[in-house]
Write an enzyme that holds these catalytic residues in place. Sequence first.
Site, short mmCIF file in Angstrom:
data_model
loop_
_atom_site.label_atom_id
_atom_site.label_comp_id
_atom_site.label_asym_id
_atom_site.label_seq_id
_atom_site.Cartn_x
_atom_site.Cartn_y
_atom_site.Cartn_z
N ARG A 107 0.67 -1.38 0.00
CA ARG A 107 0.10 -0.09 -0.21
C ARG A 107 0.80 1.37 0.05
NH1 ARG A 107 -3.33 -3.05 3.66
NH2 ARG A 107 -4.81 -4.22 2.24
N LYS A 129 3.68 11.93 -11.76
CA LYS A 129 3.02 10.82 -12.71
C LYS A 129 3.81 9.55 -12.84
CE LYS A 129 0.27 13.80 -15.61
NZ LYS A 129 -0.08 14.52 -16.91
N GLU A 172 12.08 17.85 -25.15
CA GLU A 172 11.49 18.29 -23.93
C GLU A 172 11.93 19.48 -23.48
OE1 GLU A 172 8.64 16.59 -23.57
OE2 GLU A 172 8.90 14.78 -24.09
N LYS A 214 8.87 22.98 -14.64
CA LYS A 214 7.80 21.76 -14.20
C LYS A 214 7.34 21.93 -12.93
CE LYS A 214 6.58 17.07 -15.27
NZ LYS A 214 6.63 15.90 -15.97
N GLU A 224 -3.72 18.20 -12.70
CA GLU A 224 -3.76 18.47 -14.15
C GLU A 224 -5.34 18.74 -14.55
OE1 GLU A 224 -1.63 16.28 -17.40
OE2 GLU A 224 -3.16 16.69 -18.87
N ARG A 228 -1.39 22.46 -15.76
CA ARG A 228 -0.38 21.17 -16.05
C ARG A 228 -0.71 20.71 -17.52
NH1 ARG A 228 1.53 16.46 -12.14
NH2 ARG A 228 3.03 15.69 -13.75
N ASN A 232 1.49 19.43 -22.18
CA ASN A 232 1.10 18.42 -23.59
C ASN A 232 1.60 19.17 -24.89
OD1 ASN A 232 0.46 16.03 -22.04
ND2 ASN A 232 -1.65 17.38 -21.55
N HIS A 235 2.53 17.29 -27.94
CA HIS A 235 2.19 15.84 -27.67
C HIS A 235 0.94 15.37 -28.18
CE1 HIS A 235 5.62 16.49 -25.05
NE2 HIS A 235 5.54 15.22 -24.47
N HIS A 239 1.62 11.93 -29.85
CA HIS A 239 1.52 10.76 -29.44
C HIS A 239 0.66 9.86 -30.51
CE1 HIS A 239 1.10 12.42 -24.92
NE2 HIS A 239 2.02 11.52 -25.22
N HIS A 249 10.03 9.00 -29.07
CA HIS A 249 8.97 10.00 -28.45
C HIS A 249 9.57 11.56 -28.79
CE1 HIS A 249 6.16 11.76 -25.66
NE2 HIS A 249 7.35 12.20 -25.12
#
Length: 343
Positions: A107, A129, A172, A214, A224, A228, A232, A235, A239, A249
């Site tokens: 947990r 994330k 990035e 960031k 988000e 946030r 993207n 992106h 993607h 990427h």
Amino acid sequence: MEQVVLFPSGPVSYYYGSTFNKVWDICSDKEVIFITDRNIFDLHPAIFENKKTVILEAGEASKSLAVVASIISRLLAMEATRSVVLIGVGGGVITDITGFVASIYMRGVDFGFVPTTILAMADAAIGGKNGVNIDDVFKNIAGTINQPSFIIYDNQLLTTLPIKEWSNGFAEVIKYACLFDAEMFDELSQHDLTYYRHNESALKNLIMRCAEWKNKIVAEDEHEHGNRKLLNFGHTAAHAIENLYKIHHGEAVAIGMVIAATLSEQVLQLTATTTLQLKNILRGYELPTKLDINTHEVMNVLKMDKKRKGDHIDYILLEDIGKAVIQPLAFDEIENVITICMQ
Ligand code: ADP
Ligand code: ZN
């Protein structure tokens, strides 16, 4: 230099310009288990010598629930208790999976990162994330938001990073310049990849600046709901392109940023000169500015995006360098621009 950033879910200590051995100051009396990949383990054997380490196959395929289960079995075999500290040493794949395993093992246990790619240092390791893919195609669909206790920056680890991964990471970095930092955009346009590969202090500053941007955005909007989403930038199309054409990427993000900049010219009067500057920067960091794609195929994937609202999708555009906005765009409009700028 230590910097503590306070996120809604807790504090994270950033050790910029540090060394791997910082791990032993931070975790002196703790039970530590490393999670890394085969490449990093083989290239940096000394740091793992006589240390409990879980070694994964390198690559995105390791981001699966099956691998999560196998890591948990290994942790149990090593008799890891709830007071273990799991430390992910690697690129974005390793930090994503380590954060996820640490969030669910018994947990939740303590964890930290030593990112070893530009991409992970500037972006992926930051923000909490984590997660895995399902069936290879549903990227990051199972995961949590949970911050590590610490992130250690050791640029020595980059000496073995393949050149392709340097440019991948710079996509990035260029993203952060476009979104928030006109000065960084200028700096990037005055240099190139070779310069940063051989100028350690310039690289350190650049990475720290991305990390700070960031941190600022995530600290204000960890889950988000608002700004946030700006991260993207480049992106949405990336993607789709990355999945369809199996390119890196970073390459897909580079192309995605060119598409977003061209859309910004049409919709928000971003100047054509700015788009040209962006393309020149991308070339300087050995990134592509276009790709031979099938626009219909790309549009079909875009239409399945979870951000879709009817015949529109929320897109991150630029009013100028350093001034990003979220703008709903019609699919027709996007299709026209992709057709034009990928010719
Ligand atoms: P990222 O999301 O950061 O691009 P990956 O975790 O997929 O992530 O790493 C990219 C590739 O680079 C992998 O093959 C990994 O093994 C390799 N790699 C990561 N860090 C290093 C390093 N410091 N030296 C050599 N190879 C590395
Ligand atoms: Zn990215």
